[in-house]
Design a protein around this motif. Structure first.
Motif, PDB file in Angstrom:
ATOM      1  N   SER A   1       0.828  -1.211   0.000  1.00 21.15           N
ATOM      2  CA  SER A   1       0.000   0.000   0.000  1.00 21.15           C
ATOM      3  C   SER A   1       0.862   1.261   0.000  1.00 21.15           C
ATOM      4  CB  SER A   1      -0.949  -0.002   1.194  1.00 21.15           C
ATOM      5  OG  SER A   1      -0.224  -0.057   2.408  1.00 21.15           O
ATOM      6  N   SER A   2       1.981   1.238   0.696  1.00 19.46           N
ATOM      7  CA  SER A   2       2.876   2.397   0.714  1.00 19.46           C
ATOM      8  C   SER A   2       3.538   2.584  -0.638  1.00 19.46           C
ATOM      9  CB  SER A   2       3.956   2.232   1.787  1.00 19.46           C
ATOM     10  OG  SER A   2       3.369   2.152   3.060  1.00 19.46           O
ATOM     11  N   ASP A   3       3.931   1.491  -1.267  1.00 17.81           N
ATOM     12  CA  ASP A   3       4.545   1.559  -2.582  1.00 17.81           C
ATOM     13  C   ASP A   3       3.547   2.121  -3.602  1.00 17.81           C
ATOM     14  OD1 ASP A   3       6.794   0.970  -4.375  1.00 17.81           O
ATOM     15  OD2 ASP A   3       5.435  -0.515  -5.238  1.00 17.81           O
ATOM     16  N   ALA A   4       2.289   1.686  -3.516  1.00 19.11           N
ATOM     17  CA  ALA A   4       1.256   2.177  -4.430  1.00 19.11           C
ATOM     18  C   ALA A   4       1.017   3.673  -4.220  1.00 19.11           C
ATOM     19  CB  ALA A   4      -0.038   1.397  -4.229  1.00 19.11           C
ATOM     20  N   ALA A   5       1.008   4.118  -2.956  1.00 20.41           N
ATOM     21  CA  ALA A   5       0.789   5.540  -2.670  1.00 20.41           C
ATOM     22  C   ALA A   5       1.906   6.389  -3.258  1.00 20.41           C
ATOM     23  CB  ALA A   5       0.686   5.766  -1.159  1.00 20.41           C
ATOM     24  N   LEU A   6       3.134   5.969  -3.073  1.00 17.85           N
ATOM     25  CA  LEU A   6       4.261   6.717  -3.650  1.00 17.85           C
ATOM     26  C   LEU A   6       4.161   6.755  -5.169  1.00 17.85           C
ATOM     27  CD1 LEU A   6       7.281   5.519  -1.486  1.00 17.85           C
ATOM     28  CD2 LEU A   6       6.148   7.743  -1.439  1.00 17.85           C
TER      29      LEU A   6
END
Length: 62
Positions: A21-26
């Motif tokens: 989820s953090s990778d997708a947000a970035l």
């Protein structure tokens, strides 16, 4: 499935391993710190901080 490895799309440098989820947000912010900063300022701003004017009654900033 291993966690995604974050990388700079311009240089290919790998700063670390992130949750999906953090990778997708970035990725949605296109790795742009200025855009992420504006999003953080929005979340920290008055939009999310209503004023209690009476028990059970809140006023949102105009």
């Amino acid at each position: 499935m291993p966690p995604p490895v974050n990388h700079d799309h311009g240089t290919g440098k790998v700063p670390g391993v992130l949750r999906p989820s953090s990778d997708a947000a970035l990725g949605r912010f296109k790795d742009r710190a200025d855009v992420m900063g504006r999003a953080a300022a929005y979340l920290e701003g008055n939009v999310w901080k209503p004023t209690l004017v009476a028990p059970g009654v809140c006023r949102l900033p105009s």
